[in-house]
Enzyme design. Structure first.
Site, mmCIF file in Angstrom:
data_model
loop_
_atom_site.group_PDB
_atom_site.id
_atom_site.type_symbol
_atom_site.label_atom_id
_atom_site.label_comp_id
_atom_site.label_asym_id
_atom_site.label_seq_id
_atom_site.Cartn_x
_atom_site.Cartn_y
_atom_site.Cartn_z
ATOM 1 N N GLY A 55 12.810 24.305 86.956
ATOM 2 C CA GLY A 55 13.635 25.065 87.896
ATOM 3 C C GLY A 55 14.100 24.131 88.988
ATOM 4 N N CYS A 82 7.708 20.735 84.133
ATOM 5 C CA CYS A 82 8.445 20.324 85.330
ATOM 6 C C CYS A 82 8.135 21.233 86.523
ATOM 7 C CB CYS A 82 9.948 20.243 85.025
ATOM 8 S SG CYS A 82 10.836 19.305 86.280
ATOM 9 N N TYR A 83 9.082 22.072 86.955
ATOM 10 C CA TYR A 83 8.763 22.986 88.068
ATOM 11 C C TYR A 83 7.538 23.836 87.703
ATOM 12 C CZ TYR A 83 9.243 26.696 91.562
ATOM 13 O OH TYR A 83 9.006 27.571 92.590
ATOM 14 N N HIS A 169 10.001 16.635 80.437
ATOM 15 C CA HIS A 169 10.584 17.682 79.589
ATOM 16 C C HIS A 169 10.349 17.369 78.109
ATOM 17 C CE1 HIS A 169 12.749 19.981 82.676
ATOM 18 N NE2 HIS A 169 12.822 18.815 83.305
ATOM 19 N N GLU A 171 10.961 19.221 75.701
ATOM 20 C CA GLU A 171 11.953 19.908 74.864
ATOM 21 C C GLU A 171 13.217 19.092 74.637
ATOM 22 O OE1 GLU A 171 11.135 20.543 77.898
ATOM 23 O OE2 GLU A 171 12.795 21.234 79.148
ATOM 24 N N ASP A 227 29.044 33.825 63.614
ATOM 25 C CA ASP A 227 28.177 34.916 64.058
ATOM 26 C C ASP A 227 28.631 36.273 63.533
ATOM 27 O OD1 ASP A 227 27.071 32.821 65.427
ATOM 28 O OD2 ASP A 227 28.003 33.335 67.337
ATOM 29 N N LYS A 366 21.875 29.750 67.067
ATOM 30 C CA LYS A 366 22.953 29.473 66.114
ATOM 31 C C LYS A 366 22.440 28.996 64.744
ATOM 32 C CE LYS A 366 27.484 29.169 66.005
ATOM 33 N NZ LYS A 366 28.327 30.154 66.713
#
Ligand code: XMP
Length: 510
Positions: A55, A82-83, A169, A171, A227, A366
């Site tokens: 954040g 992180c945050y 991070h 990710e 989609d 997706k």
């Protein structure tokens, strides 16, 4: 659905959905929830674990997002990122302060390999850091499990209480073995088994749609994109001819695309209606230059057209939309800043003339939608189509939209796509298109001065469309496109190539 569930608790970080995607890549179902969600609601989801996102704030400021201490007392594993890492330290009595040297970017990091999080990984590796605050005092019961030259607590843990936190991070792709760290958290700490798959999702979704819809009628907004095409397949498997698909040609499709979509569905056993509403859209957009305003108008106009069509058909109970999870999160359903309102979510008008809107793909990313399409037997041409945004060329014409500009862009874009396909790059480059800037500049053609538009070419490689690199297209290809565009299209005398990554830019220009 009774999948093992992990909650990604959103504190406003821009990587929140990336974390969720990575968790699902590991075969574990997860949902993003705002940090404001009451603990009782989180507990009702029976989570196997909770991940706190990053954040933009400092934990010690009063107005920053905070969390009740009792979330750590539920015997549910928590991973703070992180945050989220700093928040865990702060909430549990550690201390966080502004660092002398802030870390940003790839950072050499030392790991304690005896940690469950880093087990089986090298003891040294690169992590992606982005912080100015750091933890300078551990909470009681915690030990440091990673550090860098400037950050004494790059990771900390209280293994007994299953509380883990990383300052970096895991990710993002720049963190070496980041996915494996998340995998370790999910499987070794939370005890997940990985029961999330598309075949199980398809079966459950079909059953849920049948139960919800009963013998009601459903209208689907079919754009011909991945989609809505996958949704058409899913709905037609679930409810057959109770479904009517309406394809709104808003006049902002790529060249010939309206006909292509119609042809692609010609052989299908569904009720297919094409509405040519180009004039209606363009007149509403006349004089509008602000990107968010364009998106909102288009979203609203879509609904109006559907309402009108629905009335012609008779009683319609549900409107189906191919909204997917990134649309939901990026439109600000979580706590991150709104980057763009996707036309099918943020643009919804308050009053909608249907009993209910159903969005069966709302929780899918997706790549999961593509997997589902394949699972349902949809043609690879539709499943692997490059993405095209709902607002179409409206957000690729910078500033005001006129019919002439639409024509110019359609022709230029068609040339670019043709040349990319000729060069055999249409599969390896994930998205490519032309943008008509509103900038004009001076040129010379023959012996005359020109004062015409600049066309920008955009081509990106990406796996998730949340981060992207610009495609390293060969100069010969760019030269060929430039020459053809200037000679064949008219009103364009300059062609530039966009060499920005996402972030900091987005893929579309508006
Ligand atoms: P950005 O520009 O946000 O785009 O980096 C990420 C991906 O999303 C597509 N996109 C949209 N798709 N409705 C859609 O269905 C929209 O309003 C919309 N805006 C962007 C974009 O083409 C890219 O693939």
């Amino acid at each position: 659905m009774t999948h093992e569930t992990v909650i990604v608790l959103d504190f406003g970080g821009q990587y929140n959905q990336l974390i969720a995607r990575r968790v699902r890549e590991c075969g574990v179902y997860c949902e993003v929830k705002s940090y404001k969600t009451p603990l009782s609601q989180l507990l009702e989801m029976n989570p196997k674990g909770i991940i706190f996102t990053g954040g933009p704030n400092s934990v010690y400021l009063e107005q920053s997002p905070h969390i009740q201490k009792n979330i750590f007392e539920q015997n549910i594993p928590v991973l703070g990122i992180c945050y989220g890492c700093q928040l865990m330290a702060y909430t549990l009595g550690g201390s966080v302060t502004s660092a002398v040297t802030s870390e940003y970017g790839k950072t050499e990091t030392q790991f304690d390999a005896s940690s469950l999080l880093f087990g089986g990984l090298p003891e040294t590796g690169v992590t992606w850091m982005s912080h100015t605050d750091y933890i300078n005092g551990l909470p009681e019961g915690f030990a440091v499990s990673a550090h860098t030259a400037d950050c004494p607590v790059a990771a900390m843990e209280n293994a007994e209480k299953k509380l883990y936190a990383v300052q970096f991070h895991p990710e993002v792709m720049h963190t070496e073995n980041g996915l494996q760290m998340l995998h370790n958290f999910l499987f070794k700490v939370c005890g997940c088994t990985g029961d999330w798959s598309m075949s199980s999702y398809a079966k459950t979704a079909i059953a849920q749609i049948r139960e919800k819809v009963g013998d009601g009628k459903v209208l689907l907004a079919l754009s011909g994109g991945v989609d809505s095409s996958v949704l058409a397949a899913l709905l037609s498997k679930a409810i057959g001819d109770q479904l009517t698909c309406i394809f709104v040609d808003h006049g902002l499709m790529r060249k010939n695309e309206g006909d292509e979509v119609e042809n692609a569905f010609a052989g299908w056993d569904i009720n297919f209606i094409r509405c040519n509403a180009g004039e209606q859209f363009l007149s509403r957009l006349a004089g509008v230059t602000e990107p968010e305003a364009k998106r909102k108008i288009i979203g609203e106009e879509f609904i109006r057209v559907f309402e009108a069509e629905a009335k012609k058909i008779g009683k319609v109970d549900y409107l189906a939309q191919g909204t997917i999870y990134p649309d939901v999160i990026e439109s600000g359903a979580g706590d991150a800043a709104v980057i763009k309102s996707h036309h099918n979510v943020g643009g919804l008008p308050d009053h909608v003339d249907f009993k209910e809107i159903i969005e069966p793909l709302r929780l899918l990313f997706k790549d999961e939608v593509r997997q589902l399409g394949t699972e349902l037997g949809l043609s690879p041409v539709l499943v692997w189509r490059q993405p095209f945004p709902g607002p179409g060329l409206a957000i690729r014409i910078i500033g005001e939209i006129t019919p002439e500009k639409v024509r110019i862009l359609q022709d230029a874009d068609a040339i670019f796509r043709e040349e990319i396909a000729k060069a055999g790059l249409d599969r390896s480059v994930n998205q490519y298109f032309a943008v008509l800037t509103s900038m004009r500049s001076v040129g010379v053609m023959g012996d005359s001065r020109t004062y015409d538009y600049t066309l920008a070419l955009r081509a990106v490689t990406t796996t998730d469309f949340m981060t992207a690199d610009f495609a390293k297209l060969p100069y010969e290809l760019l030269a060929q496109v430039s020459s053809r565009v200037v000679n064949e299209v008219g009103s364009i005398n300059r062609v530039v190539y966009d060499v920005t990554t996402k972030p900091p830019a987005t893929i579309e220009w508006e």
